[in-house]
Scaffold this active site. Sequence first.
Site: not given
Length: 184
Positions: A63, A73, A171, A133
Site C-alpha cells: 500500500h 510510517k 489486495d 504504526y
Amino acid sequence: MKFIPTELADVWLISPKRFSDDRGYFSETFKHNLFEQAIGRSVSFVQDNFSHSLYTGTVRGLHFQKPPFAQGKLIKCLRGRIQDVAIDIRKNSPSYGRSVSAELSEENGNQLWIPEGFLHGFCTLQENCDVAYKCTNYYSSECDANIRWDDADLNVEWKVDSNNVILSKKDKTAPGFADFDSPF
C-alpha cells in the site's frame, strides 16, 4: 535507541533499548529529538493505526498514499511476529523498485521507519499479530493505492507460502508494477 540504516536510503531499522527486571521490561519506543536527528529530517506524526491479524500468512499490502496525502510510517509489532517490507517507488531514486524487509516482533521490539515514496506491506509469521504504526499524514480514500504483493517484477522474498496467503479483496485485485506510474 539504535538507528540502523537499511539497504534502501531513508529507510531505517530502529532498535529501542529495553531495561529488564523481574517484573518485565521498560522501553522508550519513540523520542522525537533522537528520531529526527538520526533520519536527518523533521517529522510530525498525525495519525496512529492499529491492525490485528488472526492467522499466519495474512498479507497486508503493498500500500501507499499518493500526494498530497503521502505518508511516512513508523511500524512496530506489538504482539506476534511479522515480515515488514518497504519498496522504493521514487522515480529518480537509484534504488527504484528495490525492496528491504525486516522481521518485527513482540520479542525483538524493533521498528521500521518507511518515509513517503515507498510501498509498504507485511505478512504475519504467526497467529494473532498486532501491528501499530504512526503516520505523517492523514488517510485519504482518494489517495489510497496499492500494487500486487507478489508481483514478479518486485522480486520480494516473502517468508510465507504463497499458496496459503490470506488477502483482502482490495489486495487480491491490486494492479501490477509494470503498468505503475509512480507519483513520487
